[in-house]
Design an enzyme around this catalytic site. Structure first.
Site, PDB file in Angstrom:
ATOM      1  N   CYS A  84       0.821  -1.213   0.000  1.00 23.39           N
ATOM      2  CA  CYS A  84       0.000   0.000   0.000  1.00 23.39           C
ATOM      3  C   CYS A  84       0.862   1.273   0.000  1.00 23.39           C
ATOM      4  O   CYS A  84       1.631   1.508   0.937  1.00 23.39           O
ATOM      5  CB  CYS A  84      -0.907  -0.036   1.226  1.00 23.39           C
ATOM      6  SG  CYS A  84      -1.732   1.509   1.607  1.00 23.39           S
TER       7      CYS A  84
ATOM      8  N   CYS B 221       0.141   3.587   2.945  1.00 25.45           N
ATOM      9  CA  CYS B 221       0.729   3.042   4.173  1.00 25.45           C
ATOM     10  C   CYS B 221       2.217   3.400   4.259  1.00 25.45           C
ATOM     11  O   CYS B 221       2.708   3.780   5.324  1.00 25.45           O
ATOM     12  CB  CYS B 221       0.571   1.526   4.229  1.00 25.45           C
ATOM     13  SG  CYS B 221      -1.140   0.959   4.231  1.00 25.45           S
TER      14      CYS B 221
END
Length: 97
Positions: A11, A14
Site C-alpha cells: 500500500c 501506508c
C-alpha cells in the site's frame, strides 16, 4: 490501551504514513502516555483483517479495556501531533511510580 495501525505492505498510502506513525509512537513514549502502539500487516494476519473489518489502508484503531468496541479514526491523521492530541483525549498519563 492500544493504538493499532492495520496496513498492507504493498500500500502506497501506508508507506507514506509510516514515518508519521513512527513519530507518533516516539511522541507517545516521550509524553509517557499509557498507550501501547502497534502495527499489523494484514497480509500476514488475514484473520485480524476479517475480525475488524479492515477494508482500506492504512486503518487506525484505538482499543481500550473500558470500551466494548475499538474506535476507528474517521480518516488517517497526517500529522503525528494531531494524532497525539486525539489519543490524549482518550488516555491519561501513565503512572510512574
Amino acid at each position: 490501551d492500544f493504538m493499532v495501525e492495520f496496513y498492507a505492505p504493498w500500500c502506497g498510502a501506508c508507506k507514506r504514513f509510516a514515518p508519521t506513525y513512527k513519530d507518533f509512537a516516539e511522541n507517545v513514549q516521550q509524553l509517557n502516555l499509557s498507550l501501547k502502539v502497534a502495527a499489523v500487516d494484514v497480509e500476514a494476519n488475514p484473520a485480524l483483517r476479517e475480525r475488524y473489518g479492515i477494508d482500506s489502508f492504512p486503518t487506525l484503531m484505538f482499543f481500550s479495556k473500558h470500551q466494548k468496541a475499538p474506535i476507528r479514526t474517521a480518516s488517517i491523521l497526517r500529522s503525528s501531533t494531531v494524532l497525539v492530541d486525539w489519543v490524549k483525549k482518550l488516555v491519561g498519563p501513565a503512572v510512574t511510580e
